[in-house]
Design a protein around this motif. Structure first.
Motif, PDB file in Angstrom:
ATOM      1  N   VAL A 129       4.668  -0.741   3.022  1.00 34.94           N
ATOM      2  CA  VAL A 129       4.160   0.608   2.762  1.00 34.94           C
ATOM      3  C   VAL A 129       5.212   1.355   1.945  1.00 34.94           C
ATOM      4  CG1 VAL A 129       3.253   2.717   3.764  1.00 34.94           C
ATOM      5  CG2 VAL A 129       2.948   0.531   4.964  1.00 34.94           C
ATOM      6  N   SER A 130       4.828   1.765   0.757  1.00 38.19           N
ATOM      7  CA  SER A 130       5.760   2.476  -0.119  1.00 38.19           C
ATOM      8  C   SER A 130       5.615   3.980   0.077  1.00 38.19           C
ATOM      9  CB  SER A 130       5.495   2.104  -1.571  1.00 38.19           C
ATOM     10  OG  SER A 130       4.207   2.517  -1.968  1.00 38.19           O
ATOM     11  N   SER A 131       6.724   4.669  -0.108  1.00 39.04           N
ATOM     12  CA  SER A 131       6.719   6.140   0.079  1.00 39.04           C
ATOM     13  C   SER A 131       6.372   6.858  -1.200  1.00 39.04           C
ATOM     14  CB  SER A 131       8.077   6.586   0.598  1.00 39.04           C
ATOM     15  OG  SER A 131       9.092   6.198  -0.304  1.00 39.04           O
TER      16      SER A 131
ATOM     17  N   GLY B 148      -2.225   5.222   3.061  1.00 38.29           N
ATOM     18  CA  GLY B 148      -3.305   4.282   2.792  1.00 38.29           C
ATOM     19  C   GLY B 148      -3.695   3.462   4.019  1.00 38.29           C
TER      20      GLY B 148
ATOM     21  N   LYS C 283       2.532   4.392   7.257  1.00 36.68           N
ATOM     22  CA  LYS C 283       3.820   5.031   6.988  1.00 36.68           C
ATOM     23  C   LYS C 283       4.817   3.970   6.519  1.00 36.68           C
ATOM     24  CE  LYS C 283       3.032   8.210  10.876  1.00 36.68           C
ATOM     25  NZ  LYS C 283       3.575   8.716  12.158  1.00 36.68           N
ATOM     26  N   PRO C 284       5.841   4.360   5.792  1.00 38.53           N
ATOM     27  CA  PRO C 284       6.848   3.371   5.374  1.00 38.53           C
ATOM     28  C   PRO C 284       7.453   2.610   6.560  1.00 38.53           C
ATOM     29  CG  PRO C 284       7.108   5.369   4.113  1.00 38.53           C
ATOM     30  CD  PRO C 284       6.064   5.663   5.158  1.00 38.53           C
TER      31      PRO C 284
ATOM     32  N   THR D 228       6.221  -0.859   7.675  1.00 41.13           N
ATOM     33  CA  THR D 228       6.541  -2.054   6.905  1.00 41.13           C
ATOM     34  C   THR D 228       7.138  -3.137   7.797  1.00 41.13           C
ATOM     35  OG1 THR D 228       6.884  -0.827   4.848  1.00 41.13           O
ATOM     36  CG2 THR D 228       7.978  -2.961   5.043  1.00 41.13           C
TER      37      THR D 228
ATOM     38  N   VAL E 173       0.841  -1.187   0.000  1.00 41.76           N
ATOM     39  CA  VAL E 173       0.000   0.000   0.000  1.00 41.76           C
ATOM     40  C   VAL E 173       0.879   1.240   0.000  1.00 41.76           C
ATOM     41  CG1 VAL E 173      -0.177   0.069   2.522  1.00 41.76           C
ATOM     42  CG2 VAL E 173      -2.000   1.067   1.131  1.00 41.76           C
ATOM     43  N   GLN E 174       0.383   2.320  -0.550  1.00 42.11           N
ATOM     44  CA  GLN E 174       1.133   3.574  -0.528  1.00 42.11           C
ATOM     45  C   GLN E 174       0.998   4.247   0.832  1.00 42.11           C
ATOM     46  OE1 GLN E 174      -0.255   5.921  -3.905  1.00 42.11           O
ATOM     47  NE2 GLN E 174       1.465   5.187  -5.137  1.00 42.11           N
ATOM     48  N   ALA E 175       1.978   5.060   1.149  1.00 46.06           N
ATOM     49  CA  ALA E 175       1.927   5.834   2.389  1.00 46.06           C
ATOM     50  C   ALA E 175       0.624   6.636   2.444  1.00 46.06           C
ATOM     51  CB  ALA E 175       3.136   6.750   2.489  1.00 46.06           C
TER      52      ALA E 175
END
Length: 117
Positions: A115-117, A16, A86-87, A90, A12-14
């Motif tokens: 979690v990707s930034s 999310g 947040k990243p 992860t 998921v993106q940051a």
């Protein structure tokens, strides 16, 4: 045979959200305190959130206001709603069941949250 099966992890993106689920079998669910732990690469496993049989909850400071732990005793399931990710969130997330009377405990196999930034 006791089984804890986690699901709901993913990429998921940051910012999310994800909702993790852990379904327990082979135990009297209402006798168990349930917890979610995370383990990032190279780090020790640590408690994220816990909920006792009466529904009282506790959280590590880093997730307060973002994560919500809940349980459905009729479904033998504990959830972790993860918001504003947040990243640094992860990690592999593990479900743990701890007997409130004997301290016997069981772990699930873990679910990866990235979690990707």
């Amino acid at each position: 045979q006791v089984q804890l099966v986690e699901s709901g992890g993913g990429l998921v993106q940051a910012g999310g959200s994800l909702r993790l689920s852990c379904v327990a079998s082979g135990i009297t669910f209402t006798m168990y305190k349930m917890g979610w732990y995370c383990q990032a690469p190279g780090k020790q496993r640590e408690l994220v959130a816990a909920i006792n049989s009466r529904g009282s909850t506790s959280y590590v400071d880093s997730v307060k206001g973002r994560f919500i732990i809940s349980r459905d005793n009729a479904k033998n399931t504990v959830y972790l709603q993860m918001n504003s990710l947040k990243p640094e969130d992860t990690a592999v997330y593990y479900c743990k069941a701890e007997n409130s009377f004997t301290s016997n405990s069981y772990w699930g196999q873990g679910t990866q949250v990235t979690v990707s930034s």
